[in-house]
Design an enzyme around this catalytic site. Structure first.
Site: not given
Length: 785
Positions: A456-459
């Site tokens: 999810w691009d939850f960096d």
């Protein structure tokens, strides 16, 4: 036919046509929504309005009565669906109330008998609805807390902050708390703040479509303020006048993502007085260079690297233009300068790796390297090899605890973000985590993963905040606070990585994309979460019932299973989206109340994976929204913000908030909407109305010892001050353009005046751009010292 009668017929036909056409649109859209499994109410309302309009056009008063009944029933339905929440009710009722007022006003024309009672009743209804509309409009301009402060924490001395002399690091100190114990500007006099000086850098962040932004936090050392611009120009300014002292242009260039969020500063002290430049600034550039500058003159420190520069592309393998950049301020950890790096998301696999490197701050010599893909690499890669490519990277700001000798490095994802079938077991083990690296060796002492198998691009985007908390036994525990894009806040022991607030693994939805691997559970923190509610159809919003209906239709065509809705071949709705939640602006801490200050944005993201063979070659290339190529995987990604046809977020407000979390009680102390629609609006058209609906925010906040919170990263063009005890706005100053920077503060060693400094280069999504550095202070004759 008499002229009055002909005019009445014409007005009735026009009004009836408007009502009927609106009803027809609602009926048609409502029928489609119902077919999708959504609410039937728009069908009923649309049908009633269609018949009402026809009757009104025929000058039959039954038309007005039917519309009135439909409006009253709509009010009852709205309360049933959303309760008495203000903005959801406005979406459902305000536009229909305006039409109700018009229908009631012209209702006397529909009575051919000329009944006085009908006329009086119609005008009374019109007046009552008009008064309700006025009251609603007035209420819309009033700032109302989302969560009001019910208890005010006792104030105590800020024992974890030393005297505020210099703002010498991106987050004020390497603890990243953004707290400054200055009290000259307080709640009693903040209303007197005014611009003391303004400087124009000459470097305006003009985007080519790939994200040029001014997002810097200045430094202050003694009587000098240091700023860096989107293209990495470093400028030294007089702290009291804003006059330029020197300027260094490294001629940095990149095809995308032009920004400089901050500088590093190192003072070698008197013992190093014979060095070329004992006081030096460290600049990490958008074209992957690390440059040391003399803080006194701006000249390169020739004893650092090669003539003042270290090439960060060394040992990285092929680095295509724009594929490896530096956007975070370098971390100064003792005699080391430590950097990570950002890669271009979603273009291809095998991009430059996420190695973190520490260099000698005096010589530029590489002291150690941490390669997330190869733990055996401790300095240089094996001969003939490069640092492992395509690994999770540390693109945001790091923190440092000198007593523990630990550097805290938040990791991102192994690109591309939305498919992970190509990732190695080591990639999966290191993505979206928080690593504690030994400052002497770079070896991890512990790490905690905050998202498993991130799709999810939850960096982990925020600089960790280091703050000690009571242990319940009269002592303290060394705390670390990590804010995430998915709206969670993790509270860890920074010495060991053990949770201070419990973390539980919960089952999450599973996908079915061939070649993908899914984590069965995800970690959830026991701390309060921000903006993480699973959306329902009733949460859809719009300025009118029409765009609300379109958002409902859009929502019902998507798959939404909560925060961790996995991407698939259908349209998956991710909320929060990849911008957050919380982002790189990080958090601040009110050390006098033990409050964590968090700003967030609430922007959903829809995403769809498309088999590569179904997309024309060359069509997918972007890194932000739209089609992204994801070369090296079987798929491309199509994604965009979850917004209405008017480019307004589809879910109910607020779209951004400022929140105080009591770190002792681990509860929300207060939460307020952040920002107005004054400088934005539907289709990007400025509404010029200071309606505090709460807008997406980007940037960081500042807390002072006097109990004030300063913030500027809103969609409107203001620097604001809030009361830290309650969240009440106590002052705002108009900026020339919007800001994405974080304010900082200092007390001049020459004059004793306290300044609040902010850069203003343009708000996110705003076409208005600038190059301003603005310093605010109390009037010089106010007597404050």
């Amino acid at each position: 036919m008499s002229r009055p009668r002909a005019l009445a017929d014409l007005v009735s036909i026009l009004l009836g046509s408007v009502v009927a056409l609106m009803g027809l649109a609602l009926f048609a859209g409502g029928a489609y929504l119902a077919w999708l499994g959504g609410s039937w109410y728009f069908v009923v309302l649309g049908a009633a309005m269609l018949v009402s309009g026809i009757l009104v056009a025929q000058r039959r008063r039954e038309g007005a009565l039917l519309y009135g009944a439909a409006f009253v029933l709509t009010g009852a339905w709205a309360v049933w669906e959303v309760g008495f929440a203000f903005w959801p009710l406005v979406s459902r009722l305000f536009a229909l109330a305006v039409l109700a007022c018009v229908v009631a006003l012209f209702a006397p024309l529909l009575d051919r008998s000329g009944s006085v009672a009908w006329r009086r009743a119609s005008l009374d209804v019109a007046a009552a609805v008009a008064l309700a509309l006025v009251a609603t409009t007035l209420r819309a301009f009033q700032p109302v807390p989302i969560i009001a402060a019910t208890e005010v924490a006792a104030v105590h001395p800020a024992t974890q902050a030393g005297p505020q002399v210099d703002w010498a690091a991106w987050g004020n100190t390497n603890a990243g708390t953004r707290f400054a114990g200055l009290t000259q500007i307080d709640a009693a006099n903040v209303a007197q703040l005014q611009p003391a000086w303004t400087f124009r850098t000459g470097d305006i962040a003009v985007s080519n479509g790939f994200g040029a932004e001014d997002q810097t936090t200045p430094l202050q050392i003694g009587d000098t303020v240091y700023v860096c611009t989107p293209n990495d120009i470093v400028i030294a300014l007089d702290a009291d006048t804003g006059a330029q002292r020197w300027r260094h242009d490294p001629k940095a260039s990149a095809p995308q993502w032009q920004r400089c969020r901050g500088l590093g500063y190192h003072d070698a002290g008197a013992a190093e007085g014979g060095k070329v430049c004992p006081r030096r600034l460290l600049l990490a550039t958008i074209d992957a260079r690390l440059i040391a500058l003399d803080a006194a003159t701006g000249q390169p420190c020739t004893d650092f690297g090669a003539g003042g520069t270290v090439d960060l592309k060394t040992d990285m393998g092929e680095v295509k233009s724009g594929f490896y950049t530096q956007t975070a301020a370098p971390l100064i950890a003792g005699d080391l300068v430590v950097v990570g790096g950002r890669v271009a998301d979603n273009i291809e696999t095998g991009e430059p790796g996420g190695v973190v490197r520490a260099y000698d701050v005096a010589s530029g010599e590489l002291r150690w390297a941490w390669d997330p893909g190869n733990p055996a690499t401790t300095r240089l890669p094996p001969p003939g090899e490069t640092y492992t490519r395509g690994t999770p990277n540390v693109w945001t700001s790091m923190a440092y605890d000198s007593a523990l000798g630990l550097i805290y490095a938040p990791t991102g994802n192994a690109t591309p973000d939305f498919f992970g079938g190509h990732r190695t077991a080591q990639d999966d083990a290191t993505n979206s985590s928080l690593f504690a690296l030994d400052a002497a060796t770079g070896r991890p002492r512990w790490h905690v993963q905050l998202v498993h198998k991130d799709l999810w691009d939850f960096d982990v985007p925020a600089q960790p905040a280091l703050y000690d908390l009571p242990d319940g036994n009269g002592g303290t525990v060394p705390g670390l606070i990590a804010a995430t894009k998915h709206g969670q806040i993790f509270l860890l022991n920074r010495a060991t990585g053990a949770p201070i607030a419990p973390i539980t693994e919960r089952p999450v939805p599973q996908g079915n994309v061939p070649g993908e691997h899914y984590a069965p559970t995800q970690p959830y923190s026991d701390m309060p979460s921000i903006g993480t509610e699973t959306l329902t159809e009733a949460d859809m919003w719009g300025a009118t019932p029409f765009d609300q209906l379109l958002c409902r239709i859009q929502f019902k065509t998507m798959r939404h299973e909560g925060t961790f809705t996995p991407p698939g071949f259908d349209t998956a709705l991710q909320m929060p989206g990849s911008l957050g939640g919380m982002n790189w602006g990080s958090t601040a801490i009110d050390m006098t109340r033990d409050y964590l200050i968090v700003n967030d944005m609430r922007l959903g993201l829809w995403n769809r994976l498309i088999p590569r063979e179904q997309v024309e070659t060359g069509k997918a290339a972007g890194t932000e929204m739209g089609l992204s190529s994801m070369r090296g995987t079987p798929y491309v990604s199509l994604r965009n913000r979850f917004v209405s046809a008017l480019n307004v977020p589809c879910q109910k407000p607020p779209f951004g908030t400022l929140t105080a979390i009591d770190l002792k009680a681990r509860r929300i102390a207060w939460q307020v909407p952040l920002g107005t629609v004054e400088d934005t609006g539907p289709l990007g058209i400025k509404m010029h109305l200071p309606i505090p609906i709460g807008m997406p925010s980007l940037g960081g906040s500042l807390v002072t010892g006097s109990g004030l919170i300063f913030f500027a990263g809103t969609q409107d063009y203001y620097l604001r001050a809030f009361d830290a005890a309650t969240g009440r706005e106590v002052w705002k100053g108009r900026l020339p353009v919007g800001s994405q920077g974080a304010p900082m503060t200092y007390r001049s060693p020459k004059t004793g005046r306290q300044y609040i400094v902010i850069t203003a280069g343009g708000a996110r999504q705003s076409p208005d751009r600038g190059d301003y550095v603005v310093a605010y202070a109390l009037p010089a004759d106010s007597g404050s010292k």
